[in-house]
Design a protein around this motif. Structure first.
Motif, PDB file in Angstrom:
ATOM      1  N   LEU A   1       0.784  -1.251   0.000  1.00 31.68           N
ATOM      2  CA  LEU A   1       0.000   0.000   0.000  1.00 31.68           C
ATOM      3  C   LEU A   1       0.811   1.294   0.000  1.00 31.68           C
ATOM      4  CD1 LEU A   1      -3.288   0.281   0.519  1.00 31.68           C
ATOM      5  CD2 LEU A   1      -2.340  -2.002   0.577  1.00 31.68           C
ATOM      6  N   HIS A   2       2.109   1.213   0.372  1.00 31.85           N
ATOM      7  CA  HIS A   2       2.828   2.470   0.634  1.00 31.85           C
ATOM      8  C   HIS A   2       2.979   3.380  -0.587  1.00 31.85           C
ATOM      9  CE1 HIS A   2       7.175   0.996  -0.323  1.00 31.85           C
ATOM     10  NE2 HIS A   2       6.298   0.321  -1.015  1.00 31.85           N
ATOM     11  N   HIS A   3       2.847   2.834  -1.807  1.00 29.42           N
ATOM     12  CA  HIS A   3       2.953   3.685  -2.991  1.00 29.42           C
ATOM     13  C   HIS A   3       1.636   4.387  -3.329  1.00 29.42           C
ATOM     14  CE1 HIS A   3       6.548   1.149  -4.171  1.00 29.42           C
ATOM     15  NE2 HIS A   3       6.978   2.367  -3.925  1.00 29.42           N
TER      16      HIS A   3
ATOM     17  N   GLU B   1      -0.603  11.439  -8.683  1.00 29.39           N
ATOM     18  CA  GLU B   1       0.079  11.776  -9.932  1.00 29.39           C
ATOM     19  C   GLU B   1       0.820  10.549 -10.495  1.00 29.39           C
ATOM     20  OE1 GLU B   1      -0.891  14.551 -11.126  1.00 29.39           O
ATOM     21  OE2 GLU B   1       0.284  14.114 -12.926  1.00 29.39           O
ATOM     22  N   ASN B   2       1.490   9.791  -9.593  1.00 29.40           N
ATOM     23  CA  ASN B   2       2.183   8.570 -10.026  1.00 29.40           C
ATOM     24  C   ASN B   2       1.189   7.563 -10.577  1.00 29.40           C
ATOM     25  OD1 ASN B   2       4.626   9.531  -9.260  1.00 29.40           O
ATOM     26  ND2 ASN B   2       4.698   8.442  -7.315  1.00 29.40           N
ATOM     27  N   TYR B   3       0.078   7.407  -9.847  1.00 31.44           N
ATOM     28  CA  TYR B   3      -0.941   6.438 -10.271  1.00 31.44           C
ATOM     29  C   TYR B   3      -1.482   6.828 -11.637  1.00 31.44           C
ATOM     30  CZ  TYR B   3      -5.276   3.798 -10.395  1.00 31.44           C
ATOM     31  OH  TYR B   3      -6.292   2.967 -10.797  1.00 31.44           O
ATOM     32  N   ARG B   4      -1.780   8.112 -11.792  1.00 29.95           N
ATOM     33  CA  ARG B   4      -2.367   8.642 -13.020  1.00 29.95           C
ATOM     34  C   ARG B   4      -1.435   8.428 -14.217  1.00 29.95           C
ATOM     35  NH1 ARG B   4      -1.171  13.128 -14.871  1.00 29.95           N
ATOM     36  NH2 ARG B   4      -2.360  14.067 -16.527  1.00 29.95           N
ATOM     37  N   SER B   5      -0.162   8.782 -14.060  1.00 32.20           N
ATOM     38  CA  SER B   5       0.750   8.652 -15.203  1.00 32.20           C
ATOM     39  C   SER B   5       0.986   7.183 -15.543  1.00 32.20           C
ATOM     40  CB  SER B   5       2.052   9.397 -14.971  1.00 32.20           C
ATOM     41  OG  SER B   5       2.606   9.016 -13.759  1.00 32.20           O
ATOM     42  N   ASN B   6       1.117   6.311 -14.500  1.00 28.14           N
ATOM     43  CA  ASN B   6       1.299   4.881 -14.777  1.00 28.14           C
ATOM     44  C   ASN B   6       0.092   4.326 -15.515  1.00 28.14           C
ATOM     45  OD1 ASN B   6       3.742   4.821 -13.562  1.00 28.14           O
ATOM     46  ND2 ASN B   6       3.013   3.996 -11.626  1.00 28.14           N
ATOM     47  N   LYS B   7      -1.077   4.764 -15.109  1.00 24.96           N
ATOM     48  CA  LYS B   7      -2.325   4.275 -15.712  1.00 24.96           C
ATOM     49  C   LYS B   7      -2.392   4.682 -17.190  1.00 24.96           C
ATOM     50  CE  LYS B   7      -6.834   3.152 -15.057  1.00 24.96           C
ATOM     51  NZ  LYS B   7      -7.597   2.340 -14.185  1.00 24.96           N
ATOM     52  N   LEU B   8      -2.025   5.929 -17.469  1.00 22.04           N
ATOM     53  CA  LEU B   8      -2.091   6.413 -18.855  1.00 22.04           C
ATOM     54  C   LEU B   8      -1.094   5.663 -19.738  1.00 22.04           C
ATOM     55  CD1 LEU B   8      -2.617  10.237 -18.456  1.00 22.04           C
ATOM     56  CD2 LEU B   8      -4.273   8.516 -19.073  1.00 22.04           C
TER      57      LEU B   8
ATOM     58  N   ALA C   1       0.114   2.642 -19.138  1.00 25.36           N
ATOM     59  CA  ALA C   1      -0.351   1.256 -19.260  1.00 25.36           C
ATOM     60  C   ALA C   1      -1.481   1.153 -20.268  1.00 25.36           C
ATOM     61  CB  ALA C   1      -0.802   0.735 -17.903  1.00 25.36           C
ATOM     62  N   SER C   2      -2.414   2.106 -20.250  1.00 25.77           N
ATOM     63  CA  SER C   2      -3.539   2.026 -21.195  1.00 25.77           C
ATOM     64  C   SER C   2      -3.033   2.208 -22.618  1.00 25.77           C
ATOM     65  CB  SER C   2      -4.625   3.036 -20.859  1.00 25.77           C
ATOM     66  OG  SER C   2      -4.118   4.330 -21.005  1.00 25.77           O
ATOM     67  N   GLY C   3      -1.951   2.949 -22.776  1.00 20.51           N
ATOM     68  CA  GLY C   3      -1.336   3.114 -24.097  1.00 20.51           C
ATOM     69  C   GLY C   3      -0.807   1.801 -24.602  1.00 20.51           C
ATOM     70  N   ASN C   4      -0.113   1.044 -23.713  1.00 21.87           N
ATOM     71  CA  ASN C   4       0.463  -0.241 -24.118  1.00 21.87           C
ATOM     72  C   ASN C   4      -0.617  -1.264 -24.396  1.00 21.87           C
ATOM     73  OD1 ASN C   4       2.964   0.794 -23.811  1.00 21.87           O
ATOM     74  ND2 ASN C   4       3.274  -0.003 -21.744  1.00 21.87           N
ATOM     75  N   GLU C   5      -1.683  -1.212 -23.581  1.00 21.04           N
ATOM     76  CA  GLU C   5      -2.764  -2.188 -23.694  1.00 21.04           C
ATOM     77  C   GLU C   5      -3.393  -2.189 -25.082  1.00 21.04           C
ATOM     78  OE1 GLU C   5      -6.762  -2.329 -21.360  1.00 21.04           O
ATOM     79  OE2 GLU C   5      -5.071  -2.070 -19.983  1.00 21.04           O
ATOM     80  N   PHE C   6      -3.594  -0.991 -25.615  1.00 20.10           N
ATOM     81  CA  PHE C   6      -4.241  -0.890 -26.920  1.00 20.10           C
ATOM     82  C   PHE C   6      -3.222  -0.792 -28.044  1.00 20.10           C
ATOM     83  CE2 PHE C   6      -7.175   0.968 -23.835  1.00 20.10           C
ATOM     84  CZ  PHE C   6      -8.188   0.043 -23.959  1.00 20.10           C
ATOM     85  N   GLY C   7      -1.971  -1.205 -27.777  1.00 17.21           N
ATOM     86  CA  GLY C   7      -0.921  -1.110 -28.797  1.00 17.21           C
ATOM     87  C   GLY C   7      -0.808   0.357 -29.077  1.00 17.21           C
TER      88      GLY C   7
END
Ligand code: GDP
Length: 408
Positions: A173-175, A299-306, A308-314
């Motif tokens: 949880l610490h991140h 902010e970390n969560y948001r950028s990682n999510k964006l 990751a979603s980029g990679n997911e859809f190629g």
């Protein structure tokens, strides 16, 4: 290409207006605005049941945020971890605070607690997702911030060291959240036991590279704040005692727990760390906790999510990656077109050159032919002239003229 021009440095001049113009009032404007808007804070509490979570929350806010359990019917222990939110609107000296307390009944209460951290992490991330969704909407006027700003993690007062469940939970949880570990019911341990337990907990935390929330120490803070923050850090993890009832001590009402050997006064810094925890959580660092949640954890969560979603859809799913891809394709197309145009141009130039060379040769040949003609004509004319001068009939060959004796 434009050459970079070095801008002259304009010196910043410090000036004092000759009279009061009013911008010194800015903090008051901000103050008034925030008072009007009110504040909001979301606090999560995690720990095995019976560790004194609800009592501590009530003690912290000095009101019954949690309903009195004595009048409630004994509930069946939950079969899975539940997520319960209690919202309370508090007001102190005209300042409004909307307090959300998220409880997680069931945590650590099962035979197998291996994945106890999972629903809690999911809850924190779902709240980040909800915020992200609101941020991405066209109308972002009324964003409701339900993100978790801090998590009080209750460590059982065993006096040994952290349990595998504690370590696993904090590592997972610490991140995502500001973790504030507390030693629950510390009145059940002696002073020496508390000191030893704290040292071992901190060793485990640093060995497992767990990041707990610590008030930031800014060297340019005033000495008093610096000292206060250092004292807070020294007391971590806070050994707390909760009690929402008052008892009499030396003819004075105190919030405390009575024992045959004496009284534990919750509000006495020599008895426990409750005061230090309240100071950090409510009095001095509530805004800091909200800020860190927004600027670092979310902010970390948001950028990682964006990403990751980029990679997911190629890469096509990520607008930035898609734009880069389109730019590369466009550049390649332009380079190809340029090469083709260059080739066609060179071909045309060559054709023109060949044509010119051909007409040059024709011209040359005609010139030569005409020159030869002229030379012949001249030769003939000279011949005629000579014959005329010698009296012979022009056009008669010299031999025949001689033969007939004309020029004797
Ligand atoms: P929760 O299930 O974690 O919310 O625990 P509660 O707040 O309901 O507390 C469980 C029991 O522990 C109650 O009987 C409380 O009076 C008692 N309790 C709460 N805090 C403390 C504490 O700091 N020290 C001691 N000795 N008992 C406490």
């Amino acid at each position: 290409m434009s050459a970079e021009v070095e801008q002259p440095q304009i010196p910043i001049v410090k000036k004092k207006p000759n009279c009061f113009v009013g911008f010194a009032n800015l903090p008051n404007q901000v103050h008034r605005k925030s008072i009007k808007k009110g504040f909001q804070f979301t606090l999560m509490v995690v720990g095995e049941s019976g560790l004194g979570k609800s009592t501590l929350i009530n003690t912290l806010f000095n009101t019954s945020v949690y309903p009195n359990k004595e009048h409630l019917e004994a509930e069946e222990p939950p079969k899975t971890i539940k997520i319960e939110t209690i919202t309370t609107n508090l007001e102190e000296n005209g300042i409004k605070l909307k307090l959300n307390v998220i409880d997680t009944p069931g945590f650590g209460d099962f035979v197998n607690n291996e994945t106890s951290w999972k629903p809690i992490l999911e809850e924190i991330e779902t709240r980040f997702d909800l915020y992200l969704e609101q941020e991405n909407k066209v109308n972002r006027k009324k964003i409701v911030d339900e993100r978790v700003h801090a998590c009080l993690y209750f460590i059982a007062p065993t006096g040994h060291s952290l349990k595998p469940l504690d370590i696993e939970f904090m590592k997972r949880l610490h991140h995502r959240v500001n973790l504030i570990p507390v030693i629950a019911k510390s009145d059940l341990l002696t002073e020496e036991e508390v000191a030893g337990f704290k040292a071992r907990i901190m060793e485990d935390i640093s060995y497992n590279k767990i990041q707990i929330y610590r008030p930031p120490i800014y060297e340019n803070d005033d000495p008093e704040t610096l000292q206060e923050n250092k004292e807070i850090v020294l007391r971590m993890p806070f050994a707390v005692v909760g009690c929402d009832k008052e008892i009499e001590m030396k003819k004075k009402k105190v919030r405390g727990r009575q024992y045959p050997w004496g009284i534990i006064d919750v509000d006495n810094e020599d008895h426990c760390d409750f005061i230090k925890l309240r100071q950090m959580l409510i009095r001095t660092h509530m805004e800091e906790l909200r800020e860190y949640t927004n600027e670092v954890l979310y902010e970390n969560y948001r950028s990682n999510k964006l990403i990751a979603s980029g990679n997911e859809f190629g890469d096509g799913g990520n607008p930035l990656a898609r734009f880069e891809e389109e730019k590369r394709a466009h550049e390649a197309k332009m380079t190809k077109m340029e090469a083709e145009m260059k080739m066609v141009f060179q071909q045309k130039v060559q054709e023109k050159k060949n044509k010119l060379m051909q007409s040059d040769a024709d011209l040359h040949a005609r010139h030569k032919e005409m020159k030869e003609k002229l030379v012949n004509q001249r030769r003939e004319l000279e011949e005629t002239k000579r014959q005329l001068e010698s009296g012979a009939r022009p056009g008669t060959p010299e031999k025949s003229r001689k033969g007939k004796g004309y020029f004797k």
